[in-house]
Design an enzyme around this catalytic site. Structure first.
Site, PDB file in Angstrom:
ATOM      1  N   PRO A 133       0.783  -1.247   0.000  1.00  0.00           N
ATOM      2  CG  PRO A 133       0.030  -0.934   2.197  1.00  0.00           C
ATOM      3  CD  PRO A 133       0.750  -1.910   1.313  1.00  0.00           C
ATOM      4  CB  CYS A 134       3.103   2.772  -2.493  1.00  0.00           C
ATOM      5  SG  CYS A 134       2.209   2.450  -4.023  1.00  0.00           S
ATOM      6  CG  HIS A 135      -2.903   3.340  -1.502  1.00  0.00           C
ATOM      7  ND1 HIS A 135      -2.549   2.038  -1.791  1.00  0.00           N
ATOM      8  CD2 HIS A 135      -3.873   3.265  -0.556  1.00  0.00           C
ATOM      9  CE1 HIS A 135      -3.274   1.216  -1.059  1.00  0.00           C
ATOM     10  NE2 HIS A 135      -4.091   1.937  -0.292  1.00  0.00           N
TER      11      HIS A 135
END
Length: 166
Positions: A133-135
């Site tokens: 989850p880089c977001h």
């Protein structure tokens, strides 16, 4: 060079390209995403629907977009990255749904407080969007910054996850 199987999946945020090796899922990109696979690179990939990792990702991603899945359970093959990139991607996996961190917070967690730019570059090169989850990484002060799939998608993913500030 590893054999890579691939599959296309429709999502509410646009088409997604999935890729997997024999070790696990190695790619999830929005079609046309910055730092995604090139057409030339994908020519060597095998379109496949029988790869177990692709099948499982094709089940879990729609459940995630429907708000029915809180945590992905997929074997990942992150071997494409450098050891530093892999450490950043592993750290991203521990950021809980509905929360976020800044690039600086992530750098400090990795005991690399002066490597904020390098951490940011590794976050941007994450090959397994959504699942890693880089977001959930925001700029200092909580502003939306940098997402290879487009800021509108980053905002939509955070909203889907119930992020309190959006």
């Amino acid at each position: 060079m590893k054999n890579i199987d691939t599959q296309r999946l429709d999502s509410p945020l646009g088409p997604v390209i999935l890729a997997a090796t024999m070790e696990g899922l190695c790619g999830v990109w929005f079609e046309g995403q910055r730092h995604g696979p090139s057409e030339e690179r994908m020519q060597n990939w095998t379109p496949q629907t029988s790869n177990n990792f692709l099948q499982e990702a094709s089940r879990q991603l729609p459940a995630y977009f429907a708000g029915e899945l809180q945590r992905f359970d997929l074997p990942l093959d992150l071997s494409v990255g450098t050891p530093f990139q892999q450490s950043v991607w592993q750290a991203l996996l521990s950021i809980p749904l509905g929360t976020s961190q800044s690039y600086g917070d992530l750098a400090r967690r990795l005991d690399k407080p002066k490597a904020v730019r390098a951490v940011g570059a590794a976050v941007g090169r994450n090959p397994v969007s959504i699942i890693v989850p880089c977001h959930r990484i925001l700029g200092a002060g909580g502003q939306l910054t940098g997402y290879a799939g487009g800021l509108w998608r980053k905002q939509a993913l955070l909203k889907l996850e119930g992020h309190p500030d959006l």
